[in-house]
Design a protein around this motif. Sequence first.
Motif, PDB file in Angstrom:
ATOM      1  N   ALA A  23      82.557  61.305  63.790  1.00 17.18           N
ATOM      2  CA  ALA A  23      83.143  62.596  64.150  1.00 17.18           C
ATOM      3  C   ALA A  23      83.314  63.476  62.923  1.00 17.18           C
ATOM      4  N   THR A  24      83.704  62.885  61.807  1.00 15.88           N
ATOM      5  CA  THR A  24      83.849  63.643  60.563  1.00 15.88           C
ATOM      6  C   THR A  24      82.512  64.233  60.129  1.00 15.88           C
ATOM      7  N   ALA A  25      81.464  63.482  60.273  1.00 14.60           N
ATOM      8  CA  ALA A  25      80.131  63.956  59.904  1.00 14.60           C
ATOM      9  C   ALA A  25      79.703  65.116  60.801  1.00 14.60           C
ATOM     10  N   ASP A  26      80.037  64.994  62.128  1.00 14.26           N
ATOM     11  CA  ASP A  26      79.677  66.071  63.051  1.00 14.26           C
ATOM     12  C   ASP A  26      80.393  67.367  62.696  1.00 14.26           C
ATOM     13  N   LEU A  27      81.673  67.296  62.357  1.00 17.24           N
ATOM     14  CA  LEU A  27      82.432  68.484  61.972  1.00 17.24           C
ATOM     15  C   LEU A  27      81.861  69.126  60.715  1.00 17.24           C
ATOM     16  N   ALA A  28      81.453  68.307  59.781  1.00 17.38           N
ATOM     17  CA  ALA A  28      80.876  68.828  58.544  1.00 17.38           C
ATOM     18  C   ALA A  28      79.553  69.536  58.827  1.00 17.38           C
ATOM     19  N   VAL A  30      78.689  71.003  61.695  1.00 15.65           N
ATOM     20  CA  VAL A  30      78.994  72.263  62.380  1.00 15.65           C
ATOM     21  C   VAL A  30      79.464  73.318  61.378  1.00 15.65           C
ATOM     22  N   ALA A  31      80.348  72.908  60.446  1.00 15.63           N
ATOM     23  CA  ALA A  31      80.860  73.840  59.441  1.00 15.63           C
ATOM     24  C   ALA A  31      79.732  74.378  58.566  1.00 15.63           C
ATOM     25  N   ALA A  32      78.794  73.500  58.200  1.00 18.74           N
ATOM     26  CA  ALA A  32      77.666  73.930  57.379  1.00 18.74           C
ATOM     27  C   ALA A  32      76.772  74.907  58.143  1.00 18.74           C
ATOM     28  N   ALA A  33      76.569  74.631  59.457  1.00 23.29           N
ATOM     29  CA  ALA A  33      75.742  75.520  60.278  1.00 23.29           C
ATOM     30  C   ALA A  33      76.385  76.897  60.410  1.00 23.29           C
ATOM     31  N   VAL A  34      77.706  76.914  60.601  1.00 21.15           N
ATOM     32  CA  VAL A  34      78.416  78.189  60.712  1.00 21.15           C
ATOM     33  C   VAL A  34      78.303  78.982  59.416  1.00 21.15           C
ATOM     34  N   GLU A  35      78.460  78.273  58.294  1.00 21.07           N
ATOM     35  CA  GLU A  35      78.362  78.935  56.997  1.00 21.07           C
ATOM     36  C   GLU A  35      76.957  79.503  56.777  1.00 21.07           C
ATOM     37  N   ARG A  36      75.938  78.742  57.192  1.00 18.37           N
ATOM     38  CA  ARG A  36      74.557  79.194  57.048  1.00 18.37           C
ATOM     39  C   ARG A  36      74.299  80.423  57.920  1.00 18.37           C
ATOM     40  N   THR A  37      74.818  80.413  59.147  1.00 20.52           N
ATOM     41  CA  THR A  37      74.655  81.549  60.054  1.00 20.52           C
ATOM     42  C   THR A  37      75.304  82.795  59.481  1.00 20.52           C
ATOM     43  N   ASN A  38      76.510  82.631  58.945  1.00 21.23           N
ATOM     44  CA  ASN A  38      77.200  83.773  58.337  1.00 21.23           C
ATOM     45  C   ASN A  38      76.416  84.333  57.163  1.00 21.23           C
ATOM     46  N   GLU A  39      75.814  83.450  56.393  1.00 18.69           N
ATOM     47  CA  GLU A  39      75.012  83.885  55.255  1.00 18.69           C
ATOM     48  C   GLU A  39      73.800  84.688  55.714  1.00 18.69           C
ATOM     49  N   LEU A  40      73.121  84.205  56.768  1.00 16.85           N
ATOM     50  CA  LEU A  40      71.957  84.912  57.296  1.00 16.85           C
ATOM     51  C   LEU A  40      72.348  86.274  57.859  1.00 16.85           C
ATOM     52  N   LEU A  41      73.480  86.335  58.576  1.00 14.61           N
ATOM     53  CA  LEU A  41      73.945  87.606  59.125  1.00 14.61           C
ATOM     54  C   LEU A  41      74.255  88.605  58.026  1.00 14.61           C
ATOM     55  N   THR A  42      74.866  88.116  56.952  1.00 21.79           N
ATOM     56  CA  THR A  42      75.186  88.992  55.826  1.00 21.79           C
ATOM     57  C   THR A  42      73.921  89.574  55.214  1.00 21.79           C
ATOM     58  N   ARG A  43      72.894  88.724  55.076  1.00 25.27           N
ATOM     59  CA  ARG A  43      71.643  89.190  54.505  1.00 25.27           C
ATOM     60  C   ARG A  43      70.951  90.194  55.419  1.00 25.27           C
ATOM     61  N   VAL A  44      70.960  89.941  56.744  1.00 27.15           N
ATOM     62  CA  VAL A  44      70.331  90.864  57.693  1.00 27.15           C
ATOM     63  C   VAL A  44      71.029  92.211  57.671  1.00 27.15           C
TER      64      VAL A  44
END
Length: 329
Positions: A23-28, A30-44
């Motif tokens: 479960a800890t690995a899954d949360l990590a 998800v958090a990494a995916a959210v951070e990556r999405t935010n980064e892509l949105l910022t760049r767009v």
Amino acid sequence: MTDPRTGGPGSAAHPAPAPAPGATADLATVAAAVERTNELLTRVLAEVATTPSTHAIFADAGYVYAAVGRLVAGTEDRRAFDLDAEGLIEAFIDKARTIFPDSRLLRVYWYDGARRRIHTTEQQRIAELPDVKVRLGNLNANNQQKGVDSLIRTDLESLARHRAISDAALIGGDEDLVSAVEAAQGYGARVHLWGIESVGGRNQAEALLWEVDSQRTFDLDFCKPFVTRRTAYDGAGTAFAPGAPAHQAAAPSRDDVRFVGAQVAAQWLGSRGRDSLAELLPGHPYLPGSVDQELLVEAEALLGLSLRGHADLRRALRDGFWDHLRTQY
């Protein structure tokens, strides 16, 4: 909170279970995916913010000829006057540059009619202009355009749908263009209706005026330099101005006019300085209206004749002007 004396969950006697390693690995993840999405949105968003706006001009030639002819020459009959279409198109481009200062021109679409959609000599000359696309509908037996409105709608809607333009300057007056305006606006483009001053009443449909985002009208002073009325003819049927001889001296060659353009450019650069040159270069191959008019006046004085009826020679003149400026930068 559970009372520790009851021994319920979360008490000292029964501590809460630790999360499983998976479960800890899954949360990590998800958090990494959210951070990556935010980064892509910022760049767009940053890319969108720096992308220049783009505009295009859509001109119904039938409307332009009829409205300008009626205003300046007092007739809609194309056979009764000559229209300097090249000069008028360049004036439209220059006007758009001032109205949309932070936008770049995609191109000018010039819609006209022709028998069997075969270009006339004049339409061929217009098609050769930089950044101009000639689109032809048919002419019926009464010399009426057919299919032009549908061409305008197709181009307007397609460019708006693909986000190729943010603003469209539409020069026309037919109510059938309302659907084209609505289609482009549906994809987020702004449509600005340009018209020619009417002699009496209106020459643009009210329904069209209601739908557009803004309106602009060009008056007699704007249109007059581009129209020459055919008032007399020589024996061969060639039009000439009143008081002018039917047979004038031969026009100079393109090379001669190009050389004069370079001469005027040298004079212009000497009086304005290199800072003015740096301001002109981003607009190549177009010149601001004031500079273009100054070039034409100076060249006509040097040549001793008018270039108003010689679109090809005026192009050579501008080419010579730019040739000299670009060698000095």
